[in-house]
Design a protein around this motif. Sequence first.
Motif, short mmCIF file in Angstrom:
data_model
loop_
_atom_site.label_atom_id
_atom_site.label_comp_id
_atom_site.label_asym_id
_atom_site.label_seq_id
_atom_site.Cartn_x
_atom_site.Cartn_y
_atom_site.Cartn_z
N THR A 299 -30.64 28.38 -19.17
CA THR A 299 -30.44 27.71 -17.61
C THR A 299 -30.44 28.32 -15.85
O THR A 299 -30.96 27.88 -14.84
CB THR A 299 -29.96 26.52 -17.10
OG1 THR A 299 -28.28 26.35 -16.60
CG2 THR A 299 -30.01 25.57 -18.97
N LYS A 300 -30.13 29.65 -16.22
CA LYS A 300 -29.69 30.09 -14.83
C LYS A 300 -30.73 30.54 -13.91
O LYS A 300 -30.52 30.21 -12.54
CB LYS A 300 -29.12 31.73 -14.91
CG LYS A 300 -28.33 32.03 -14.03
CD LYS A 300 -27.27 33.71 -14.71
CE LYS A 300 -27.38 34.34 -13.78
NZ LYS A 300 -27.68 35.29 -12.64
N LYS A 301 -31.97 30.91 -14.22
CA LYS A 301 -32.80 30.71 -13.18
C LYS A 301 -33.37 29.52 -12.23
O LYS A 301 -34.43 29.85 -11.68
CB LYS A 301 -33.93 31.52 -13.80
CG LYS A 301 -34.15 32.52 -14.78
CD LYS A 301 -35.50 33.26 -15.69
CE LYS A 301 -35.18 34.61 -15.24
NZ LYS A 301 -36.22 35.15 -16.63
N LEU A 302 -32.93 28.53 -13.66
CA LEU A 302 -33.45 27.21 -12.28
C LEU A 302 -32.53 26.98 -10.94
O LEU A 302 -32.77 26.51 -10.46
CB LEU A 302 -32.87 26.12 -13.86
CG LEU A 302 -34.00 26.02 -14.66
CD1 LEU A 302 -33.88 24.86 -16.12
CD2 LEU A 302 -35.68 26.48 -14.43
N TRP A 303 -30.79 27.12 -11.35
CA TRP A 303 -30.01 26.77 -11.08
C TRP A 303 -29.07 28.08 -10.11
O TRP A 303 -28.72 27.64 -8.78
CB TRP A 303 -28.66 26.53 -11.08
CG TRP A 303 -27.88 27.26 -12.77
CD1 TRP A 303 -28.37 27.27 -13.73
CD2 TRP A 303 -27.16 27.83 -12.14
NE1 TRP A 303 -27.37 27.93 -14.93
CE2 TRP A 303 -26.88 28.47 -13.76
CE3 TRP A 303 -26.46 28.28 -11.07
CZ2 TRP A 303 -25.64 28.98 -13.90
CZ3 TRP A 303 -25.47 29.41 -11.94
CH2 TRP A 303 -25.16 30.14 -12.80
N ASP A 304 -29.68 29.12 -9.77
CA ASP A 304 -28.80 30.24 -9.47
C ASP A 304 -29.69 30.07 -8.59
O ASP A 304 -31.02 30.67 -8.25
CB ASP A 304 -29.17 31.27 -10.40
CG ASP A 304 -28.46 32.66 -9.64
OD1 ASP A 304 -28.08 32.20 -8.38
OD2 ASP A 304 -27.95 33.66 -10.23
N PHE B 292 -26.47 22.01 -10.18
CA PHE B 292 -27.57 21.59 -11.01
C PHE B 292 -27.18 20.31 -12.07
O PHE B 292 -27.47 19.40 -12.81
CB PHE B 292 -27.96 22.88 -11.96
CG PHE B 292 -28.97 22.26 -13.26
CD1 PHE B 292 -29.91 21.60 -13.05
CD2 PHE B 292 -28.63 22.92 -14.32
CE1 PHE B 292 -30.37 21.49 -14.35
CE2 PHE B 292 -29.34 22.87 -15.80
CZ PHE B 292 -30.00 22.17 -15.61
N GLN B 293 -25.49 20.33 -13.22
CA GLN B 293 -25.24 20.30 -13.86
C GLN B 293 -24.88 19.07 -13.01
O GLN B 293 -24.92 17.76 -13.92
CB GLN B 293 -23.49 20.23 -13.89
CG GLN B 293 -22.28 19.69 -14.78
CD GLN B 293 -21.62 19.76 -15.48
OE1 GLN B 293 -20.14 21.66 -14.29
NE2 GLN B 293 -20.25 19.95 -15.37
N ASP B 294 -24.05 18.70 -11.34
CA ASP B 294 -24.49 17.08 -10.80
C ASP B 294 -26.08 16.20 -11.82
O ASP B 294 -25.20 14.77 -11.61
CB ASP B 294 -23.91 16.79 -9.36
CG ASP B 294 -22.50 17.48 -10.04
OD1 ASP B 294 -21.64 17.68 -10.96
OD2 ASP B 294 -22.42 18.34 -8.56
N LYS B 295 -27.05 16.61 -11.16
CA LYS B 295 -28.52 16.33 -10.77
C LYS B 295 -28.75 16.64 -12.65
O LYS B 295 -29.07 14.45 -13.19
CB LYS B 295 -28.89 17.00 -10.62
CG LYS B 295 -28.39 16.16 -8.81
CD LYS B 295 -30.16 17.33 -7.58
CE LYS B 295 -29.91 17.18 -6.35
NZ LYS B 295 -30.34 17.66 -5.89
#
Length: 847
Positions: free
Chosen positions: A606-611, A627-630
């Motif tokens: 998922t790196k490209k989503l949250w980085d 990202f983890q929180d949401k």
Amino acid sequence: MNKKNGLCLSRRQLLLGTGSLALVSLFSPSPIMMAMAKAGMVYEPGSGKWIGTTCNGCTSFCAKQVYIQDGRALHIRGNEHSKVHGTSSCPRQYLALQELYDPDRVRTPMLRTNPEKGRGIDPQFKPISWDEAIKLMADRLMALRERNETHRYVTLRGRYSYLSDLLIKNFTQVLGSPNAITHSALCAEADKLGSFFTEGDWGYRQYDIKDTRYILSFGVDPLSANRQVSYYCSQWGNTLDHAQVAIVDPRFSASAAKADEWLPVVPGQDAALGLALAHQILVDGGWHRPFIGDFKDGQNRFVAGQEVDPEYFDELHSHGLVRWWNLELKEHTPEWAAELSGIEAAQIRRLAKKLADAAPRVQVWRARGVQMQHRGGYTAMALHALNGLLGAIDQEGGVLKWASVPLGEIPSSKKYADEIGQQGLKKEKIDRRGRLEFPALKKGKSGGGVVTNAVAESILTEDPYLPDFVLGYFNNFTFSAPGGQQWEEALKKVPFVAHITTNISEFSWYADLILPAPHFMFERWGIQKTAGNRYTQVSISQPMIKRLGLSVEDECGIPWLIAEELARRGFKDPMRYLITEFKDPETGKEPTNADELALYATKLLTKKLWDPLQYIEGDHFSGWQEFQDKGVWNSKPYSFRKRWSQMKTATKKFEFYSETMKEALEKHAKKHHTDVDQVMEATGYLARGEQAFVPHYEPPFRYGDEKAFPMLFVDHKSRLSREGRSANSFWYQQNLDVDPGARKYADVAKLNPIDAKMLSIEDGDTIRITSIQGSIVCEAALFEGVRPGTVAKAFGQGHWAYGRIASQQFGKIPFGGNNNELLPPVYEQLSGSSAFYGQIGVRVEKV
């Protein structure tokens, strides 16, 4: 067969909505809260926390939030951050709570001590440690390496997250086996075939119901079972305010109950209706000209029975319309279809006019059922061709592609396979994909797909070989596959079977080793994606409570434990793969245990989503923690008409004459030194010549002589079925009557009163249904909402394992009957899909 014993809860006590599917208050009493109070645990409103996760109960894969207090999961709602469905939900999510706290869950590894295998024979499982379990598996794997037979290791995948490639595909590859078998051909491969060979999209679709004017659904029940049930449940009432809905289905479904029109089609004849609609739309001049094009002089030359000169027609964003008319459509009048489909010609003409009047804001849906029959591939193409004809592709109010998302992939392991492993990888796959009779044309490639159910036959015939070690993951093919009886016989032949599962299932009954699995929603990391409401989303699952029993991370943790043991024995490549390729993308740290591997793999994919340094589009996060929180990432809104004349077909256009299909079939034929006509014959199709390259009518194959088996069986999905896994829940059993014609604590087959009278069957009678494949016993429910001559039954009951509630006598006697014991193990062979529909002849008798 009403099942009255056990806990009975009122509807008010269930965490389920009524017909509107509204959520009850978080602070309403629930059995879990009451159990906590009884145990002396204090519940204080507002003192818990909502944590993001994903529901894996069906292929909607909705983003959820779970309310956690004092280490307990108490309530579930839709994730407020989702742009696909928001806080909307369907009833199935709540059943996950009873699955999580099911007293019948497997809590520790277990070893079979009784070598005899069979239904009703006690496996005499005994608890063992994880160390013992892993060593047993390592013993088998090392023995295969010593014999240069690593290809005899086979993995079988059922329900999954995107991390499952590590366990099923990549780790299997580094061990030296080509046999990573997914459940996809039991799911929707024929569906994907229909859209790929018309618009070049091997995937699912979303439907823009907010702006549509007409919905024509072939077998789809979006309020019960489809890809985004939560969203459709929340929006369906609004849709009915501005659009008309017609449901084509032999059964009066929950969606039909909310529709303007119900068309009880003869099972297996959906293509006839679809082709007649296309014929009539063209005769009436109702095609969407801005997408299709027009005759050069504006004069409509589509006249029933008459060929058209292609030179007179200028196409825009489509290819081969006139050739389709000449090869197939010109004779397919509403009168022709009426005799086959049971739908009156006048009704077909009226429906065609409504579609044309509403175009392009129309959408033609097709379900797994109508195309997953023996000759159903061209049905999928024919029904999707209606969307093209009406200009609904990538159109507001029409049919949209699942947008791609910047999600990573499990790192390749091929370079870590040593010489022994490389030899194993060259062996033919156990499912025989790519053979002449099994093209499995995923994305047009011969052998590119999977033929899941063929594995059982391969084992029984030892063709191409007999596996030595089968590892099943969250699969229950003995229950969920057509002709599941053959899986029972096949698993008896395999020397060693291991099963990763939450509950002992019918597949587990034939296992030598059972490994406890964590529950996907609450106890482990995972990744899923879905689409709807003009958005695509990626959501995660994450561990939020202490795991029950001794389960470990399954998709990542079990490979880690096996790799550790193999390294101790000198085979270090699997561990080298894991520690080299799965470093924490934030810190660069190598994993040191199973839990870290799962976390790092989730972050990596998922790196490209949250980085923020790799941001591409959609939701923008400050980093992993946000990202983890949401718990969910949303794409940018859908771009309409962007793919017009930019499709991934051979012509870049929407293909009514499929050059893409022609190319794929010719390549497959060349591979086997033959021609396309021989491919058609080998796959059971009747088309010859150019007809194979256009959506066309194939008469449904009838299983069972009409005299001996006079009725037709209709398999459908329950509104509450979590893919066959929810039957061990009291909430499931008590609320089955949410499906039209069904009743709680029962397994019913719905018969039209006309048929019931002829058979001297009354409502509530115990009946036996028999096909050429097998026989089941269930309860009769007289219901006018089934087409006369058919019997409709929901999949989900009929377990003889899975728990004390799901079965009448655990391990021996089922509660009701399993539909798949009536369905012969046959295929739509171009895609590899198993056939769950068509004309399955049955005999119904009072017991």
